[in-house]
Each structure stands twice: as structure tokens, then as C-alpha cells.
Design a protein around this motif. Structure first.
Motif, PDB file in Angstrom:
ATOM      1  N   GLU A   1      -1.893   9.701 -17.830  1.00 41.64           N
ATOM      2  CA  GLU A   1      -2.367   9.123 -16.579  1.00 41.64           C
ATOM      3  C   GLU A   1      -3.737   8.464 -16.747  1.00 41.64           C
ATOM      4  OE1 GLU A   1      -3.111  10.528 -11.947  1.00 41.64           O
ATOM      5  OE2 GLU A   1      -1.685  11.622 -13.215  1.00 41.64           O
ATOM      6  N   ALA A   2      -4.591   9.059 -17.579  1.00 35.72           N
ATOM      7  CA  ALA A   2      -5.938   8.511 -17.790  1.00 35.72           C
ATOM      8  C   ALA A   2      -5.901   7.140 -18.444  1.00 35.72           C
ATOM      9  CB  ALA A   2      -6.764   9.470 -18.628  1.00 35.72           C
ATOM     10  N   ASP A   3      -4.811   6.837 -19.150  1.00 35.08           N
ATOM     11  CA  ASP A   3      -4.684   5.558 -19.864  1.00 35.08           C
ATOM     12  C   ASP A   3      -3.764   4.580 -19.158  1.00 35.08           C
ATOM     13  OD1 ASP A   3      -6.245   6.694 -21.913  1.00 35.08           O
ATOM     14  OD2 ASP A   3      -4.464   7.516 -22.906  1.00 35.08           O
ATOM     15  N   ALA A   4      -3.213   4.971 -18.018  1.00 35.77           N
ATOM     16  CA  ALA A   4      -2.122   4.209 -17.406  1.00 35.77           C
ATOM     17  C   ALA A   4      -2.515   2.785 -17.050  1.00 35.77           C
ATOM     18  CB  ALA A   4      -1.617   4.940 -16.160  1.00 35.77           C
ATOM     19  N   MET A   5      -3.730   2.571 -16.550  1.00 31.89           N
ATOM     20  CA  MET A   5      -4.105   1.231 -16.101  1.00 31.89           C
ATOM     21  C   MET A   5      -4.223   0.250 -17.266  1.00 31.89           C
ATOM     22  SD  MET A   5      -3.916   1.507 -12.929  1.00 31.89           S
ATOM     23  CE  MET A   5      -4.391  -0.186 -12.607  1.00 31.89           C
ATOM     24  N   GLU A   6      -4.352   0.737 -18.479  1.00 29.46           N
ATOM     25  CA  GLU A   6      -4.357  -0.143 -19.652  1.00 29.46           C
ATOM     26  C   GLU A   6      -3.006  -0.807 -19.859  1.00 29.46           C
ATOM     27  OE1 GLU A   6      -5.587   2.125 -23.016  1.00 29.46           O
ATOM     28  OE2 GLU A   6      -7.435   2.843 -22.056  1.00 29.46           O
ATOM     29  N   HIS A   7      -1.989  -0.284 -19.202  1.00 31.31           N
ATOM     30  CA  HIS A   7      -0.618  -0.786 -19.372  1.00 31.31           C
ATOM     31  C   HIS A   7      -0.228  -1.788 -18.289  1.00 31.31           C
ATOM     32  CE1 HIS A   7       0.680   2.084 -22.577  1.00 31.31           C
ATOM     33  NE2 HIS A   7      -0.385   2.717 -22.123  1.00 31.31           N
ATOM     34  N   VAL A   8      -1.151  -2.113 -17.385  1.00 27.31           N
ATOM     35  CA  VAL A   8      -0.842  -2.980 -16.239  1.00 27.31           C
ATOM     36  C   VAL A   8      -1.228  -4.426 -16.531  1.00 27.31           C
ATOM     37  CG1 VAL A   8      -1.328  -3.444 -13.808  1.00 27.31           C
ATOM     38  CG2 VAL A   8      -1.143  -1.077 -14.613  1.00 27.31           C
ATOM     39  N   ALA A   9      -0.243  -5.326 -16.423  1.00 34.01           N
ATOM     40  CA  ALA A   9      -0.531  -6.760 -16.536  1.00 34.01           C
ATOM     41  C   ALA A   9      -1.079  -7.308 -15.234  1.00 34.01           C
ATOM     42  CB  ALA A   9       0.729  -7.527 -16.927  1.00 34.01           C
ATOM     43  N   GLY A  10      -0.595  -6.783 -14.108  1.00 35.05           N
ATOM     44  CA  GLY A  10      -1.058  -7.266 -12.821  1.00 35.05           C
ATOM     45  C   GLY A  10      -0.257  -6.687 -11.675  1.00 35.05           C
TER      46      GLY A  10
ATOM     47  N   MET B   1      -0.956   6.029   0.085  1.00 33.93           N
ATOM     48  CA  MET B   1       0.119   6.385  -0.838  1.00 33.93           C
ATOM     49  C   MET B   1      -0.041   7.845  -1.281  1.00 33.93           C
ATOM     50  SD  MET B   1       1.226   3.238  -3.322  1.00 33.93           S
ATOM     51  CE  MET B   1      -0.265   3.232  -4.301  1.00 33.93           C
ATOM     52  N   VAL B   2       1.053   8.559  -1.361  1.00 39.16           N
ATOM     53  CA  VAL B   2       1.017   9.948  -1.816  1.00 39.16           C
ATOM     54  C   VAL B   2       0.728  10.010  -3.310  1.00 39.16           C
ATOM     55  CG1 VAL B   2       2.346  12.079  -2.015  1.00 39.16           C
ATOM     56  CG2 VAL B   2       2.634  10.613   0.005  1.00 39.16           C
ATOM     57  N   TYR B   3       1.502   9.270  -4.078  1.00 42.62           N
ATOM     58  CA  TYR B   3       1.335   9.227  -5.531  1.00 42.62           C
ATOM     59  C   TYR B   3       0.756   7.865  -5.899  1.00 42.62           C
ATOM     60  CZ  TYR B   3       4.323  13.326  -5.259  1.00 42.62           C
ATOM     61  OH  TYR B   3       4.845  14.561  -4.936  1.00 42.62           O
ATOM     62  N   LYS B   4      -0.405   7.858  -6.542  1.00 38.60           N
ATOM     63  CA  LYS B   4      -1.137   6.638  -6.823  1.00 38.60           C
ATOM     64  C   LYS B   4      -0.580   5.938  -8.066  1.00 38.60           C
ATOM     65  CE  LYS B   4      -3.936   7.660  -3.428  1.00 38.60           C
ATOM     66  NZ  LYS B   4      -3.871   6.940  -2.133  1.00 38.60           N
ATOM     67  N   VAL B   5      -1.031   4.701  -8.271  1.00 41.64           N
ATOM     68  CA  VAL B   5      -0.486   3.857  -9.333  1.00 41.64           C
ATOM     69  C   VAL B   5      -0.556   4.511 -10.716  1.00 41.64           C
ATOM     70  CG1 VAL B   5      -0.799   1.675 -10.581  1.00 41.64           C
ATOM     71  CG2 VAL B   5      -0.812   1.694  -8.072  1.00 41.64           C
ATOM     72  N   PRO B   6      -1.696   5.031 -11.162  1.00 45.81           N
ATOM     73  CA  PRO B   6      -1.719   5.636 -12.507  1.00 45.81           C
ATOM     74  C   PRO B   6      -0.727   6.783 -12.663  1.00 45.81           C
ATOM     75  CG  PRO B   6      -3.951   5.256 -11.727  1.00 45.81           C
ATOM     76  CD  PRO B   6      -3.043   5.031 -10.554  1.00 45.81           C
ATOM     77  N   HIS B   7      -0.611   7.593 -11.609  1.00 46.45           N
ATOM     78  CA  HIS B   7       0.337   8.710 -11.678  1.00 46.45           C
ATOM     79  C   HIS B   7       1.767   8.202 -11.781  1.00 46.45           C
ATOM     80  CE1 HIS B   7       1.811  12.806 -11.046  1.00 46.45           C
ATOM     81  NE2 HIS B   7       2.717  12.276 -10.231  1.00 46.45           N
ATOM     82  N   LEU B   8       2.095   7.160 -11.019  1.00 44.13           N
ATOM     83  CA  LEU B   8       3.464   6.632 -11.043  1.00 44.13           C
ATOM     84  C   LEU B   8       3.817   6.071 -12.420  1.00 44.13           C
ATOM     85  CD1 LEU B   8       3.571   4.845  -7.568  1.00 44.13           C
ATOM     86  CD2 LEU B   8       4.608   7.041  -8.192  1.00 44.13           C
ATOM     87  N   ILE B   9       2.876   5.356 -13.038  1.00 41.60           N
ATOM     88  CA  ILE B   9       3.133   4.818 -14.374  1.00 41.60           C
ATOM     89  C   ILE B   9       3.376   5.955 -15.363  1.00 41.60           C
ATOM     90  CG2 ILE B   9       2.107   3.543 -16.308  1.00 41.60           C
ATOM     91  CD1 ILE B   9       0.593   1.884 -14.164  1.00 41.60           C
ATOM     92  N   ALA B  10       2.479   6.946 -15.347  1.00 34.18           N
ATOM     93  CA  ALA B  10       2.620   8.073 -16.268  1.00 34.18           C
ATOM     94  C   ALA B  10       3.916   8.828 -15.996  1.00 34.18           C
ATOM     95  CB  ALA B  10       1.410   9.000 -16.131  1.00 34.18           C
TER      96      ALA B  10
END
Length: 285
Positions: free
Chosen positions: A144-153, A220-229
């Protein structure tokens, strides 16, 4: 950077939006806004370009210049259900103890202003404005700590849904979620540095000028980084995959009395900083 795809359906070319809201062509640098073109390395290279030196595309986007889906060749269209507590309540359901995952078939993907087509026999076609997350760097078992590195947009998604197919007929939600035209995405893919705070974006939807949905990603209940992870625990994520993160209250199913699309309506929906979609609703031939 606001990245996009423009042109006739099935013949879209990659482009970007300049400071004056005009489309600039990126065909000399990438073949499509898809796959490897969405990786951090390619996005960084595109950002280094002088946009004003790119070829100018004739026409005004979303007026006399059609925009296609903002991502091409999507492999997976992953959706999260009941991710806003108030939407779960209007649906008569509890907030799930883990994210609910379902799929939209990639054949549902259309441009942001293409028609929404009510399927033959449909009685309960509904609307859902959602924040879409587009994967740029693939991976599995992502922290989860690294999840935003995987987002293009990020982009706007209309998770069009047929509630009878989804809820009242045997099987999973998927059959009510993936009908043709049920996945408008765009108008543009906005890179994270320009998208603003993804945890505090206003999102809204109107039917024939009447606002039904008016929410914020802050609830949102589950935030973007959590959803990616979380999703990456069950499948590898690849560049171009889309995660649609759930909808706030105000869907037709949650109204009293319930309201569903009949054909002839105009939908307008948008998210702060990510653009607006406009769709005519029509019944299948």
C-alpha cells in the motif's frame, strides 16, 4: 498533463490538451495511449515535450472533435462496489468488511460523450459517477505504501448498471455491469501531479439537468492506495488496467420512488479537475 485519444471510433490517435484547451497530436511519440505508453518512463518522456511544438489538431474537443476512451487496449476493467457508506445505505446494504470487486467487460468501454445504449429488455438501467484509476506500472502483491507509484493517472468513469440483471437474476453482478456502452471513460487521463488530491475530489452527475449525485472522494471507505494493493493480491495489474473506485449516493436505484433511464435522456457527469462527460441515452435497436 491531460492525455487523451481523439478521432473516429476504432481509429483514435493519441494526443494531449494544451494550455488553451486545444488538442495536440502525440502520434510522433507514441502509437497509442495504451500499454507501455502509460509506464512511468514514457509518461516522464511525454511530460518533457514542448506541447506548443506538437502538431495542432483541428477542432474543439468534445464539440466538433470526438474524444475516444482516454485509454486504449485496456486489459482489465476492475470495479469496486459499495465503497461509499452513504451509497451502501441507500442500497440497503452494509459497508463490506473488505472491498467488493466485480468486472466490467472491456467491450463496454466507450468515449466520454458516446451514446449510452439501454439493452434490449432492460427495465432498470442506472447511472454511477466514479473516479477511475489507470495503472501505469504493473505489479502483483503491491505494498500500500508504494501503490501510488503504480498510477499513470485518473479519469472520470460512468459505471452504467442494469439493476435487474445485476441483482435480480442468477449469478454475479457482472452481467448487469458490462453491457455494450456501459463504461464511458475520459475525457482525459490526468496525471497525478495535475489531478489534485485524489482523496478530496468533488464528483457529480445530472440527468436532464437535474443533479442526482453530488459527492466527494473524501467519503470513500477504502482509499485509492488500499484498493490498488488489495486488487493486486488477487491478480497482477498491468499498464492500462482501470480500477473504478465506487460511487456516492444519488443513483436511480436509491431514489424514492426509484428512477431508471428510459431512453432520450441526457447524462452529464464530472469530477473536479478531470473533466466532464455528456451522453445521450437511447434504447438498443
Amino acid at each position: 498533463m491531460k492525455l487523451l485519444r481523439y478521432g473516429p471510433s476504432g481509429q483514435e490517435k493519441p494526443g494531449c490538451l494544451d494550455a488553451d484547451g486545444r488538442v495536440r497530436d502525440l502520434s510522433g511519440h507514441i502509437d497509442d495511449l495504451a500499454g507501455e505508453a502509460l509506464t512511468p518512463e514514457t509518461i516522464s518522456r511525454l511530460k518533457s515535450l514542448d506541447i506548443e511544438e506538437l502538431p495542432l489538431v483541428e477542432g474543439t474537443p468534445q464539440e466538433d472533435l470526438r474524444l475516444g476512451p482516454c485509454v486504449g487496449r485496456t486489459g482489465k476493467f476492475i470495479c469496486i462496489g459499495l465503497n461509499y457508506a452513504d451509497h451502501a445505505a441507500e442500497s440497503g446494504l452494509d459497508v463490506p468488511p473488505e472491498p467488493v470487486i466485480f468486472n466490467k467487460w472491456t467491450s463496454a468501454i466507450t468515449g466520454p460523450d458516446d451514446d449510452v445504449i439501454i439493452p434490449r429488455g432492460s427495465k432498470k438501467t442506472d447511472w454511477e459517477v466514479e473516479l477511475g484509476v489507470v495503472i501505469g506500472k504493473g505489479g502483483a502483491y503491491i505494498d500500500e505504501a508504494d501503490a501510488m507509484e503504480h498510477v499513470a493517472g485518473f479519469c472520470v468513469v460512468n459505471d452504467v448498471s442494469e439493476r435487474e440483471y445485476q441483482i435480480e437474476r442468477a449469478g454475479t453482478w457482472d452481467k448487469g455491469k458490462g453491457c455494450d456502452s456501459f463504461g464511458p471513460i475520459g475525457p482525459w487521463l490526468v496525471t497525478p501531479d495535475e489531478a489534485g488530491d485524489h482523496d478530496a475530489l468533488s464528483l457529480w452527475l445530472e440527468v436532464d439537468g437535474k443533479r442526482h449525485q453530488n459527492g466527494s472522494t473524501s467519503t470513500m471507505v477504502y482509499k485509492v492506495p488500499h484498493l490498488i494493493a488489495y486488487c493486486s493480491q488477487f491478480m497482477s495489474l498491468q499498464p492500462g488496467d482501470i480500477i473504478s473506485t465506487g460511487t456516492p449516493p444519488g443513483v436511480g436505484m436509491g431514489l424514492s420512488p426509484q428512477v431508471y433511464l428510459k431512453g432520450g435522456e441526457t447524462l452529464r457527469l464530472g469530477i473536479d479537475g478531470l473533466g466532464v462527460q455528456t451522453q445521450k441515452v437511447r434504447r438498443a435497436d
